[in-house]
Scaffold this motif. Structure first.
Motif: not given
Length: 502
Positions: A195-216
């Motif tokens: 459920w995390s992006s750990a293995n995808g290793n994105p170059a940047a993870v910020t609070w502004a771009t995090r997953g949020q419970p919005r709609g679907v």
């Protein structure tokens, strides 16, 4: 709670026995929902995983135009398309409910707001029945069918939104499926690697771009929204195990730690790990750590430099979590994960810079998978299962025992972040299926976990994984589909037996 099918009920009954679980020396039951010494890695959220997670079957859908993913700039933050071009139909494949697999009722109702036209296609039991901002249909039971939504129009000024597709029998406010919560209750720890992006290793993870419970929409740069990860563990009564993406910035780390602290009840342990398998060059995080370690001249040996850099990053992350959990430090379990097959990796991590990492971690975690080469030993499952049993004994006797010595020397717990059989052979899928379905797998898993307990002092083992089909990519699930009967899941039976559930 909703009544289960007969097959699901068999699992729920065994789960109830296991959920009673062991007690500690004081006679007090563990604080987690199930056995505090057995955990599981939760299944990914997608339509081919055979594990319906959310009650809303439309959660995490990806919208397709001519069966190709539409660009992200055409999707709103709630996961719905901004509009539909004239003459086009956008499709979204739904996640089948558990009742599809077990032959139960599959009547689904979709509701939404906004101006547009929505229908359903695919393998339906009958033609969909439309209404005012609602759509009723039933799935075909049996082999998992493919059912999709058809969005034929959506007003740019008043777009289709608040889409919700769930079984008619489900509570309108249910977030997770009842069968998933019941299934996971025996497990005291839920690891959220997938459920995390750990293995995808994105170059940047910020609070502004995090997953949020919005709609679907369920995800973002960090993976599935933390609110859902925390919510599932709270619904199950389990402890969460988070794999924090390597490139999560300091602000994200702080906010994540605070959210977990505030939303996971006091007295329930929280496991925290930086990324996943930073020693494994199948993943980008290993290459990144090596590049950074070499650039910092941490060692003349590139691999060793990578591990030293990983140790530095762990220290930084755990300082943040330790500060947030200063009021209840016993609830925080800081994890360093390392390579089971090579104890030297664990040694260089724990002994680096005079043992500097030791003060920042509470547990050493390994993944003692067991496997055999199916190209040898014959084409029949019988002798191969016997070979696999021998491999399971050997892994614990060698790899786990070596790490137990390191854990004892450094004063840390020894836990398993993953484990189980590790058969991957695209040329022999039928043999992989036969072995994993062989009744003797129950005894193999039971003995394997009991031997782990003897070596680790009875500590945590987080199996991989909760549910998943057998494919050319492996046979990772303790069960192949949601609601599968115990009689058909020998690996799950072995887990239950190992914890005194039989």
């Amino acid at each position: 709670m909703l009544s289960l099918t007969a097959a699901g009920g068999a699992i729920a009954l065994a789960a109830a026995v296991l959920a009673a679980g062991p007690r500690d020396a004081s006679g007090t039951a563990p604080t987690a929902g199930g056995s505090s010494k057995i955990g599981v890695n939760v299944a990914p959220v997608n339509y081919w995983q055979n594990e319906p997670t959310f009650a809303n079957q439309a959660m995490s859908v990806g919208w397709l135009d001519n069966w190709k993913q539409i660009p992200s700039d055409r999707v709103r933050p709630d996961g719905m398309p901004k509009s539909v071009e004239p003459g086009h139909t956008l499709n979204a494949i739904l996640i089948p409910p558990a009742s599809v697999y077990t032959g139960g009722k599959t009547a689904t109702r979709c509701t939404w707001k906004g101006t547009g036209s929505l229908s359903a296609g695919g393998e339906l039991a009958s033609a969909p029945f439309p209404g005012d901002h609602k759509l009723d249909f039933s799935w075909k039971a049996g082999k998992p069918p493919r059912v999709w939504l058809e969005l034929k129009s959506s007003s740019a000024a008043d777009p289709v939104r608040d889409l919700d597709c769930r079984l008619r029998t489900d509570a309108p406010d249910a977030v997770f499926t009842t069968q998933l919560i019941d299934y996971l209750k025996p497990f005291g720890v839920l690891r959220f690697l997938d459920w995390s992006s750990a293995n995808g290793n994105p170059a940047a993870v910020t609070w502004a771009t995090r997953g949020q419970p919005r709609g679907v929409s369920v995800g973002g740069s960090d993976g599935i929204a933390l609110e859902y990860q925390i919510g599932l563990t709270n619904a199950v009564g389990a402890s969460p195990w988070f794999t924090v993406p390597l490139n999560a910035d300091a602000d994200y780390q702080q906010r994540m730690a605070q959210m977990v602290h505030d939303q996971v009840p006091a007295g329930r342990p929280v496991y925290v790990e930086l990324s996943n398998e930073v020693w494994n060059y199948q993943f980008g995080q290993a290459h990144q750590s090596q590049k950074e370690g070499v650039a910092a001249n941490l060692s003349e040996n590139a691999f060793q430099a990578a591990q030293y850099r990983y140790a530095q990053r762990i220290i930084d992350l755990m300082a943040v979590w330790s500060k947030v959990y200063a009021d209840r430090p016993r609830d925080l379990v800081r994890v360093v994960a390392t390579q089971a097959g090579n104890p030297w990796v664990g040694e260089i991590l724990m002994d680096w810079n005079g043992g500097k990492l030791r003060g920042s971690v509470d547990a050493i975690a390994i993944a003692p998978y067991f496997s055999i080469d199916l190209a040898t030993g014959g084409t029949g499952a019988g002798p191969q299962v016997e070979r696999l049993a021998t491999a399971a004994h050997s892994i614990i006797a060698k790899e786990a025992t070596a790490y137990a010595a390191l854990a004892k020397r450094t004063g840390k717990r020894l836990i398993a972040y993953e484990g189980g059989q590790h058969l991957v052979d695209p040329e022999r899928i039928d043999l992989v299926k036969a072995i994993n379905r062989d009744p003797r797998m129950a005894a193999i898993y039971a003995d394997y976990l009991k031997e782990w307990g003897a070596v680790s002092g009875g500590d945590l083992f987080a199996l991989y994984a909760a549910t998943g089909p057998i494919t050319r990519y492996g046979a990772w699930g303790l069960r192949e589909y949601a609601g599968q009967s115990l009689e058909e899941t020998p690996k799950l039976r072995g887990v239950i037996e190992a914890r005194g559930g039989r």
